[in-house]
Write an enzyme that holds these catalytic residues in place. Structure first.
Site, PDB file in Angstrom:
ATOM      1  CD  GLU A 192      65.094 -28.299  70.951  1.00 14.53           C
ATOM      2  OE1 GLU A 192      65.164 -28.525  72.174  1.00 14.53           O
ATOM      3  OE2 GLU A 192      65.744 -27.399  70.390  1.00 14.53           O
ATOM      4  NE  ARG A 224      59.067 -23.978  65.634  1.00 13.55           N
ATOM      5  CZ  ARG A 224      60.057 -24.136  66.503  1.00 13.55           C
ATOM      6  NH1 ARG A 224      59.814 -24.132  67.795  1.00 13.55           N
ATOM      7  NH2 ARG A 224      61.301 -24.292  66.084  1.00 13.55           N
ATOM      8  CG  ASN A 258      61.999 -22.872  70.628  1.00 14.34           C
ATOM      9  OD1 ASN A 258      61.958 -23.817  69.830  1.00 14.34           O
ATOM     10  ND2 ASN A 258      63.133 -22.391  71.084  1.00 14.34           N
ATOM     11  CG  ASP A 277      63.182 -16.566  58.264  1.00 14.62           C
ATOM     12  OD1 ASP A 277      64.302 -17.125  58.405  1.00 14.62           O
ATOM     13  OD2 ASP A 277      62.965 -15.693  57.405  1.00 14.62           O
ATOM     14  CG  ASN A 336      66.186 -22.703  73.170  1.00 19.76           C
ATOM     15  OD1 ASN A 336      65.583 -23.742  73.434  1.00 19.76           O
ATOM     16  ND2 ASN A 336      66.508 -22.368  71.936  1.00 19.76           N
ATOM     17  CG  ASP A 363      69.034 -25.322  71.643  1.00 17.27           C
ATOM     18  OD1 ASP A 363      67.878 -25.226  72.075  1.00 17.27           O
ATOM     19  OD2 ASP A 363      69.282 -25.577  70.455  1.00 17.27           O
TER      20      ASP A 363
END
Length: 317
Positions: free
Chosen positions: A24, A124, A126, A144, A175, A227
């Site tokens: 990423e 977290r 991203n 998750d 994203n 994404d």
């Protein structure tokens, strides 16, 4: 819609390197003429100097999902427990000896700059990057993804070291951050399978406030999940269509006009780089099952468009 003349897509990593599990946040650092990216679960920041093929890796104490640089070359990293300042240049002497030590990553620690009050456990940061004025933006997510928990939110971290309250909330898998060349339009996506949407906002460049949220593109009508993204010099928005092995380009009006196939099933994020900023670098995710030889690698394509230098963080880390 054009298939972009089927431009050639090449793998760019140094030969013999293992693929990333979750590649990423590619960032082309003009000052070094080098490409950086992260491998989230491996807790690594990776650098590749394209001219020499020299590859360096730094190992962080926790998962790292996104990075930006300040003017001095220090890294602002969005991690599991917050935002950190990481000084990779202090480990440069060790990095230079990695080949002698079998390419083991250099262990680095970061200084925590700020942390949100996470809405629940197992979250977290991203996707993240700086706006045109050098404010750092990043969103949080529940790790998750199967839980489809909309506890994620988007935050702004300014040059004074102040982390905002949630600016956009209700996100499952944040994203797709990007800004138009003049900075007045902000883009954001939610790549969760139940969402698959990209939004545009009017963006106040003076205050850093996004307003007038509207759907820019709904990938339920196209392919894949939206994404990570990049905006080219013409203001077109390039999005990685995860699970579809495609790069999609939308015009500033939200019309799909380019589509490029990449060898990896799960392209994750793209960024313009190279000496003329006319190469689009694409990181990818390696699926847990059924992975091909290409999944998890980084690719380069010349799409016939150029980008802009990645903005640096305006503060000092």
């Amino acid at each position: 819609m054009s298939a972009a003349g089927n431009p050639r897509v090449e793998r760019v990593e140094a030969a013999g390197q293992a693929p990333a599990r979750v590649g990423e946040s590619p960032v082309w650092r003009v000052a070094e003429q080098a490409l950086y990216w992260v491998d989230i679960p491996a807790q690594k920041i990776v650098r590749l100097r394209l001219d020499s093929g020299e590859r360096s890796e730094w190992l962080l104490p926790e998962k790292v999902a996104c990075i930006a640089f300040d003017r001095r070359g220090s890294v602002l990293a969005g991690c599991e427990t917050g935002l950190f300042a990481v000084a990779l240049n202090e480990a440069s002497a060790d990095a230079a000896t990695q080949a002698v030590r079998g390419n083991e990553p250099v262990k680095v620690t970061g200084r925590k700059l700020a942390a949100p009050v996470f809405a629940c456990a197992d979250m977290r940061f991203n996707d993240g990057r700086c706006d045109r004025q050098g404010r750092f933006w990043s969103g949080t997510m529940v790790q998750d993804m199967a839980a489809a928990n909309p506890a994620g939110a988007l935050y702004r971290f300014d040059a004074h070291g102040v982390l905002s309250a949630p600016v956009v909330d209700g996100l499952i898998t944040q994203n797709g951050l990007g800004w138009s060349p003049d900075g007045t339009t902000m883009y954001l996506s939610d790549s969760h399978p139940s969402r698959r949407k990209i939004w545009a906002f009017d963006y106040d460049v003076e205050t850093g406030e996004p307003r007038n949220r509207r759907v820019f593109a709904d990938l339920n009508h196209y392919v894949g999940r939206p994404d990570g993204a990049a905006v080219d010099a013409d203001g077109c928005y390039w999005i990685c269509a995860n699970d579809a092995g495609q790069l999609l380009r939308f015009t500033p009006h939200g019309k799909l006009d380019r589509q490029i196939a990449v060898p990896a099933t799960k392209p994750a994020m793209c960024a313009f780089g190279g000496r003329n900023l006319d190469t689009l670098f694409v990181t990818s995710i390696r699926p847990a099952a059924g992975a091909s030889e290409h999944d998890g690698h980084v690719f380069a394509v010349h799409p016939g468009a150029s980008g802009l230098p990645e903005p640096e963080f305006a503060g000092e880390l």
